[in-house]
Design a protein around this motif. Structure first.
Motif, PDB file in Angstrom:
ATOM      1  N   GLN A 316      -0.074   0.649  -1.008  1.00  0.00           N
ATOM      2  CA  GLN A 316       0.623   1.772  -0.374  1.00  0.00           C
ATOM      3  C   GLN A 316       0.495   2.995  -1.274  1.00  0.00           C
ATOM      4  OE1 GLN A 316       1.618   1.444   2.649  1.00  0.00           O
ATOM      5  NE2 GLN A 316       1.423  -0.806   2.739  1.00  0.00           N
ATOM      6  N   ASP A 318      -0.665   3.847   2.636  1.00  0.00           N
ATOM      7  CA  ASP A 318      -1.919   3.605   3.364  1.00  0.00           C
ATOM      8  C   ASP A 318      -2.080   4.553   4.545  1.00  0.00           C
ATOM      9  OD1 ASP A 318       0.095   2.659   4.922  1.00  0.00           O
ATOM     10  OD2 ASP A 318      -0.742   0.639   5.195  1.00  0.00           O
ATOM     11  N   GLU A 323       1.280   7.709   8.554  1.00  0.00           N
ATOM     12  CA  GLU A 323       2.573   7.568   7.908  1.00  0.00           C
ATOM     13  C   GLU A 323       2.726   8.636   6.824  1.00  0.00           C
ATOM     14  OE1 GLU A 323       3.160   2.731   8.348  1.00  0.00           O
ATOM     15  OE2 GLU A 323       2.086   3.544   6.628  1.00  0.00           O
ATOM     16  N   ASN A 339       7.145   2.691   0.150  1.00  0.00           N
ATOM     17  CA  ASN A 339       6.117   2.576   1.204  1.00  0.00           C
ATOM     18  C   ASN A 339       6.150   3.842   2.032  1.00  0.00           C
ATOM     19  OD1 ASN A 339       4.240   1.386   3.100  1.00  0.00           O
ATOM     20  ND2 ASN A 339       6.009   1.123   4.479  1.00  0.00           N
ATOM     21  N   ASP A 340       4.987   4.191   2.590  1.00  0.00           N
ATOM     22  CA  ASP A 340       4.974   5.295   3.555  1.00  0.00           C
ATOM     23  C   ASP A 340       5.123   4.707   4.952  1.00  0.00           C
ATOM     24  OD1 ASP A 340       2.520   4.073   3.459  1.00  0.00           O
ATOM     25  OD2 ASP A 340       1.385   5.916   3.892  1.00  0.00           O
TER      26      ASP A 340
HETATM   27 CA    CA Z   1       2.502   2.447   4.631  1.00  0.00          CA
END
Ligand code: CA
Ligand code: CA
Length: 355
Positions: A316, A318, A323, A339-340
């Motif tokens: 991440q 990604d 995102e 995380n995105d």
């Molecule tokens: Ca992501």
């Protein structure tokens, strides 16, 4: 043995008085003269033959008559025997008829007696049923009376219970009134304390943020850190809404500064604010996104990431499906794993306000 009697013919005199000849040839009556004997010798022989024939005929007739008589007697005897057998049979039938008649009478008498007994038994059963019906009626009356008594008892019990409940409600109401009165006193005392704290804060620092922090912490349950006060909100909203709600607090934003403080991160992990790896909505939004420039991630306070407290999760960000908004995914080895996510996702969020 039969005898033959005939007239003797004399030529001069014609027939003469009777001569009787028996079977032995003996004669009686006036015998013919010598001339006549010569003339009538042949006739005599013929007469004798005739006599023999007649005798034989008579004997045959007698034998036939005797045989007929004997046959008649035999038939008569047979008829008499048959008559006697029939008579015996008739007597036997009469006796049988009488016996059957007697049996039939006895049977009819027996049926009459049984019918009479059945009638008596039916009357007894009817009387018994009447008695049972009267007994059941009496039992039913007793049961109805018992139900009435129980209903009256229940009504009285219900009234007593109602009174008891009323008394309990009154006692509870009085108790609640006392508690409310005590709480009002406590709140009034707490307000007085808060007013004193606010006065001290205003007098000592003359700082607007301190005043706001004090309200947030004292009244709204925010948590203090070295540089900010912060709060974890259990309301699932998209990234834009979370950012707006944080901005609603004067000087507020999505958490950034707080996440560089190891004490804050430790507190977030210990209280389970991160949720779990597979949780769907707890993953809280933080002030970190690349909405302005793809791939250029910016913190809401303009600072830098402290890799001792926050790191990207493996693989991440990604930018899957575009995102652009950051959130805490889970915790690993004391660090927040980021995380995105798609900014339209619904997540909890963490706000912070500078001290
Ligand atoms: Ca992501
Ligand atoms: Ca992106």
């Amino acid at each position: 043995m039969p005898t033959v009697t005939y007239n003797v013919y004399e030529e001069e005199k014609g027939y003469q008085p009777k001569v009787t000849v028996n079977e032995c040839g003996l004669t009686s009556g006036k015998m013919p003269t010598e001339s006549f004997e010569k003339k009538s010798g042949k006739r005599e022989i013929i007469g004798i033959v005739f006599c023999c024939f007649v005798a034989v005929g008579i004997a045959a007739i007698s034998a036939l008559h005797f045989e007929s008589q004997r046959r008649w007697d035999r038939e008569h005897t047979d008829l008499e025997e048959k008559y006697h057998r029939l008579e015996e049979k008739r007597i036997l039938m009469e006796e049988n008829t009488m016996n059957e008649t007697l049996q039939l009478r006895n049977f009819i008498e027996m049926i009459k007696r049984e019918a009479h007994n059945d009638t008596l038994q039916w009357r007894n059963q009817t009387e018994l049923m009447k008695i049972e019906a009267r007994t059941e009626a009496l039992q039913l009356r007793g049961y109805v009376e018992q139900v009435k008594r129980e209903a009256r008892d229940d009504t009285l019990q219900l009234r007593n219970d109602t009174e008891l409940i009323k008394n309990e409600v009154r006692a509870e109401r009085d108790k609640t009134a006392l508690a409310i009165k005590s709480m009002n006193e406590s709140i009034r005392f707490r307000i007085l304390e808060l007013n004193a704290d606010i006065s001290v804060a205003v007098l000592s620092q003359d700082n607007q943020n301190s005043y706001i922090n004090l309200i947030l912490v004292k009244l709204l349950g925010w948590e203090k850190s070295e540089y900010v006060v912060y709060k974890y909100f259990r309301q699932a909203v998209n990234y834009g809404t979370a950012r707006s709600r944080c901005a609603g607090y004067l000087g507020g934003r999505l958490a950034a500064t707080a996440l560089r403080d190891p004490k804050v991160v430790s507190n977030i992990i210990s209280k389970g604010y991160t949720g779990t790896f597979h949780s769907r909505i707890s993953k809280p939004w933080i002030g970190y996104d690349d909405s302005s420039t793809e791939g250029t991630w910016r913190w809401s306070d303009g600072g830098e990431m402290n890799l001792e407290t926050t790191v990207w999760s493996p693989n991440q960000p990604d930018d899957s499906n575009g995102e652009d908004c950051g959130h805490i995914w889970y915790a690993d080895q004391g660090k927040l794993q980021l995380n995105d996510d798609e900014c339209d996702s619904a997540n909890y969020y963490i706000c912070e306000v500078d001290k």
